[in-house]
Motif scaffolding. Sequence first.
Motif, PDB file in Angstrom:
ATOM      1  N   THR A  79       0.691 -29.220   6.064  1.00 41.34           N
ATOM      2  CA  THR A  79      -0.108 -28.521   5.413  1.00 41.34           C
ATOM      3  C   THR A  79      -0.867 -27.526   6.124  1.00 41.34           C
ATOM      4  OG1 THR A  79      -0.324 -30.248   3.838  1.00 41.34           O
ATOM      5  CG2 THR A  79      -1.907 -28.751   3.799  1.00 41.34           C
ATOM      6  N   LYS A  80      -1.095 -26.318   5.753  1.00 42.14           N
ATOM      7  CA  LYS A  80      -2.017 -25.234   6.431  1.00 42.14           C
ATOM      8  C   LYS A  80      -3.016 -25.055   5.560  1.00 42.14           C
ATOM      9  CE  LYS A  80       1.578 -23.480   9.750  1.00 42.14           C
ATOM     10  NZ  LYS A  80       0.990 -24.397  10.729  1.00 42.14           N
ATOM     11  N   ARG A  81      -4.511 -24.973   6.121  1.00 38.20           N
ATOM     12  CA  ARG A  81      -5.385 -24.508   5.421  1.00 38.20           C
ATOM     13  C   ARG A  81      -6.005 -23.252   6.145  1.00 38.20           C
ATOM     14  NH1 ARG A  81      -9.373 -27.750   7.167  1.00 38.20           N
ATOM     15  NH2 ARG A  81     -10.608 -27.554   5.271  1.00 38.20           N
ATOM     16  N   LEU A  82      -6.070 -22.101   5.149  1.00 38.52           N
ATOM     17  CA  LEU A  82      -6.070 -20.896   5.863  1.00 38.52           C
ATOM     18  C   LEU A  82      -7.324 -20.211   4.969  1.00 38.52           C
ATOM     19  CD1 LEU A  82      -2.239 -19.605   5.813  1.00 38.52           C
ATOM     20  CD2 LEU A  82      -3.590 -20.889   7.590  1.00 38.52           C
ATOM     21  N   ARG A  83      -7.943 -19.097   5.774  1.00 36.31           N
ATOM     22  CA  ARG A  83      -8.841 -18.297   5.056  1.00 36.31           C
ATOM     23  C   ARG A  83      -8.729 -16.734   5.472  1.00 36.31           C
ATOM     24  NH1 ARG A  83     -14.101 -20.714   6.362  1.00 36.31           N
ATOM     25  NH2 ARG A  83     -13.870 -21.718   4.493  1.00 36.31           N
ATOM     26  N   HIS A  84      -8.014 -16.379   4.221  1.00 35.61           N
ATOM     27  CA  HIS A  84      -7.609 -14.914   4.284  1.00 35.61           C
ATOM     28  C   HIS A  84      -8.840 -13.967   3.870  1.00 35.61           C
ATOM     29  CE1 HIS A  84      -5.396 -11.346   3.177  1.00 35.61           C
ATOM     30  NE2 HIS A  84      -4.237 -11.796   4.119  1.00 35.61           N
ATOM     31  N   PRO A  85      -8.952 -12.754   4.890  1.00 39.39           N
ATOM     32  CA  PRO A  85      -9.929 -11.840   4.591  1.00 39.39           C
ATOM     33  C   PRO A  85     -10.049 -11.371   3.208  1.00 39.39           C
ATOM     34  CG  PRO A  85      -8.398 -11.073   6.210  1.00 39.39           C
ATOM     35  CD  PRO A  85      -8.069 -12.520   5.935  1.00 39.39           C
ATOM     36  N   LEU A  86      -9.026 -11.276   2.637  1.00 36.03           N
ATOM     37  CA  LEU A  86      -9.070 -10.525   1.027  1.00 36.03           C
ATOM     38  C   LEU A  86      -9.058 -11.594  -0.022  1.00 36.03           C
ATOM     39  CD1 LEU A  86      -6.484  -7.701   2.083  1.00 36.03           C
ATOM     40  CD2 LEU A  86      -9.188  -7.836   2.124  1.00 36.03           C
ATOM     41  N   VAL A  87      -8.136 -12.607   0.114  1.00 39.75           N
ATOM     42  CA  VAL A  87      -8.019 -13.518  -1.087  1.00 39.75           C
ATOM     43  C   VAL A  87      -8.706 -14.816  -0.645  1.00 39.75           C
ATOM     44  CG1 VAL A  87      -5.896 -12.347  -1.669  1.00 39.75           C
ATOM     45  CG2 VAL A  87      -5.727 -14.374  -0.209  1.00 39.75           C
ATOM     46  N   GLY A  88      -9.402 -15.052   0.324  1.00 39.41           N
ATOM     47  CA  GLY A  88     -10.189 -16.408   0.406  1.00 39.41           C
ATOM     48  C   GLY A  88      -9.392 -17.439   1.071  1.00 39.41           C
ATOM     49  N   ASP A  89      -9.853 -18.595   0.676  1.00 42.18           N
ATOM     50  CA  ASP A  89      -9.201 -19.840   1.040  1.00 42.18           C
ATOM     51  C   ASP A  89      -7.847 -20.359   0.282  1.00 42.18           C
ATOM     52  OD1 ASP A  89     -11.503 -20.217   2.598  1.00 42.18           O
ATOM     53  OD2 ASP A  89     -12.400 -21.889   1.587  1.00 42.18           O
ATOM     54  N   LEU A  90      -6.774 -20.515   1.107  1.00 36.28           N
ATOM     55  CA  LEU A  90      -5.551 -20.982   0.772  1.00 36.28           C
ATOM     56  C   LEU A  90      -5.334 -22.631   1.439  1.00 36.28           C
ATOM     57  CD1 LEU A  90      -5.202 -17.707   1.630  1.00 36.28           C
ATOM     58  CD2 LEU A  90      -3.332 -18.055   0.139  1.00 36.28           C
ATOM     59  N   THR A  91      -4.827 -23.007   0.806  1.00 34.29           N
ATOM     60  CA  THR A  91      -4.026 -24.710   1.016  1.00 34.29           C
ATOM     61  C   THR A  91      -2.776 -24.550   0.588  1.00 34.29           C
ATOM     62  OG1 THR A  91      -6.148 -25.713   0.720  1.00 34.29           O
ATOM     63  CG2 THR A  91      -4.161 -26.997   1.115  1.00 34.29           C
ATOM     64  N   MET A 123      10.616 -20.772   8.365  1.00 36.73           N
ATOM     65  CA  MET A 123       9.402 -21.568   7.805  1.00 36.73           C
ATOM     66  C   MET A 123       8.862 -20.877   6.587  1.00 36.73           C
ATOM     67  SD  MET A 123       6.039 -21.786  10.238  1.00 36.73           S
ATOM     68  CE  MET A 123       5.175 -20.392   9.863  1.00 36.73           C
ATOM     69  N   VAL A 124       8.635 -21.609   5.694  1.00 37.18           N
ATOM     70  CA  VAL A 124       8.156 -21.356   4.537  1.00 37.18           C
ATOM     71  C   VAL A 124       6.847 -21.765   3.999  1.00 37.18           C
ATOM     72  CG1 VAL A 124       8.764 -20.965   1.990  1.00 37.18           C
ATOM     73  CG2 VAL A 124      10.414 -20.911   3.658  1.00 37.18           C
ATOM     74  N   LEU A 125       5.798 -21.068   3.466  1.00 43.60           N
ATOM     75  CA  LEU A 125       4.644 -21.446   2.879  1.00 43.60           C
ATOM     76  C   LEU A 125       4.346 -21.341   1.577  1.00 43.60           C
ATOM     77  CD1 LEU A 125       3.909 -19.554   5.788  1.00 43.60           C
ATOM     78  CD2 LEU A 125       2.265 -21.436   5.605  1.00 43.60           C
ATOM     79  N   THR A 126       4.398 -22.342   0.880  1.00 43.91           N
ATOM     80  CA  THR A 126       4.106 -22.546  -0.649  1.00 43.91           C
ATOM     81  C   THR A 126       2.861 -23.123  -1.183  1.00 43.91           C
ATOM     82  OG1 THR A 126       5.538 -24.347  -0.885  1.00 43.91           O
ATOM     83  CG2 THR A 126       6.855 -22.373  -0.854  1.00 43.91           C
ATOM     84  N   ALA A 127       2.553 -22.834  -2.528  1.00 41.01           N
ATOM     85  CA  ALA A 127       1.543 -23.450  -3.120  1.00 41.01           C
ATOM     86  C   ALA A 127       1.925 -24.142  -4.573  1.00 41.01           C
ATOM     87  CB  ALA A 127       0.151 -22.643  -3.342  1.00 41.01           C
ATOM     88  N   GLU A 128       1.190 -25.117  -4.861  1.00 37.94           N
ATOM     89  CA  GLU A 128       1.697 -25.512  -6.171  1.00 37.94           C
ATOM     90  C   GLU A 128       1.290 -24.339  -7.354  1.00 37.94           C
ATOM     91  OE1 GLU A 128       0.949 -29.494  -9.011  1.00 37.94           O
ATOM     92  OE2 GLU A 128      -0.005 -29.293  -6.930  1.00 37.94           O
ATOM     93  N   THR A 129       2.378 -24.397  -8.339  1.00 35.46           N
ATOM     94  CA  THR A 129       1.987 -23.624  -9.358  1.00 35.46           C
ATOM     95  C   THR A 129       0.581 -23.753 -10.079  1.00 35.46           C
ATOM     96  OG1 THR A 129       4.336 -23.236  -9.806  1.00 35.46           O
ATOM     97  CG2 THR A 129       2.945 -22.504 -11.553  1.00 35.46           C
ATOM     98  N   THR A 163      -2.451 -23.227  -8.990  1.00 37.25           N
ATOM     99  CA  THR A 163      -3.445 -23.437  -8.070  1.00 37.25           C
ATOM    100  C   THR A 163      -4.137 -22.237  -7.885  1.00 37.25           C
ATOM    101  OG1 THR A 163      -2.190 -23.729  -6.210  1.00 37.25           O
ATOM    102  CG2 THR A 163      -2.548 -25.716  -7.437  1.00 37.25           C
ATOM    103  N   PRO A 164      -5.205 -22.240  -7.144  1.00 36.48           N
ATOM    104  CA  PRO A 164      -6.158 -21.145  -6.813  1.00 36.48           C
ATOM    105  C   PRO A 164      -5.160 -20.329  -5.560  1.00 36.48           C
ATOM    106  CG  PRO A 164      -7.644 -22.777  -7.315  1.00 36.48           C
ATOM    107  CD  PRO A 164      -6.469 -23.154  -7.447  1.00 36.48           C
ATOM    108  N   SER A 165      -4.492 -21.393  -4.959  1.00 35.23           N
ATOM    109  CA  SER A 165      -3.640 -20.833  -3.656  1.00 35.23           C
ATOM    110  C   SER A 165      -2.479 -19.990  -4.135  1.00 35.23           C
ATOM    111  CB  SER A 165      -3.178 -22.242  -2.681  1.00 35.23           C
ATOM    112  OG  SER A 165      -4.418 -22.652  -2.178  1.00 35.23           O
TER     113      SER A 165
END
Length: 291
Positions: free
Chosen positions: A227-239, A256-262, A264-266
Amino acid sequence: MKHTPQSHLGAFLRARRGQLTPQECGLPDADTSRKVAGLRREEVARLAAISVDYYTRLEQGRVRASAPVLVTLVRALRLDDDQKTYMFELAGRSGAHPRRRRTVQRVRPAMRRLLDQLTETPALVLGRRLDILAWNPAAAALYTDFAAIPAGRRNYVHLLFSDPMVRELHRAWEHDARDAVAALRMEAAADPDDPELAGLVGTLTIRDPDFRVWWAEHRVNGAAYGTKRLRHPLVGDLTLDCDTWTSPDGSGQRLMVLTAETGTPSHDALRILGSWTTREPVADHAEDVTR
């Protein structure tokens, strides 16, 4: 001093020995004169049922470890699967991976097709040493403009430590950076004489004290997901869930693929990023990566 496979193995054994306590290994710790953490050579030799002299020569790189001894060391040093694989690679006993020729790294056509078909999902193709060989627009929107980075510095670990924007993106930077160093350690076991790897490690060792300490720990990690916890300058926090698939052709390339559960805010944030990116496929930059 020339580094041999035996010396690399010895360094790993010393590092791992220093990470364990007698209690973890079922040994009494009644010795009040113990001044440093970790096991003594005598204690490792006892746990592995080998002579102290033989184990000492293993750590000093003066003898090649036999397969049966390595098996006993797995148990004695409480190695997990990744550490076991790493140790057997260092000892030249894995037999599973023939020595790789240093050839131009080119993205496999199947990897390229997968990458181009992932339009809303950030994805990267990683090569040897975690070099970034290709990416889709969503990955560039999430991380950085990879095309603007010289090919020689287009490396996942290098960016984590040296690029301020990539570093700031990771909310759990220390965790992610340590995992990346551990993954690079696994790469080193497969080809310890790779001059490009030596150059990368040398540069980061000089420039970053954290990398220097973590590299010396000989921690290894071959995990294919996390799991990657990111903070993007345009869209904010993502998990995001991070999953990595290895090419079956032995090239060492990984998608390497990064996905988020449908729902969710991410997931919504990824869709917003995706709507800002061009639908044109990213040109293949692999021809610039010649190591």
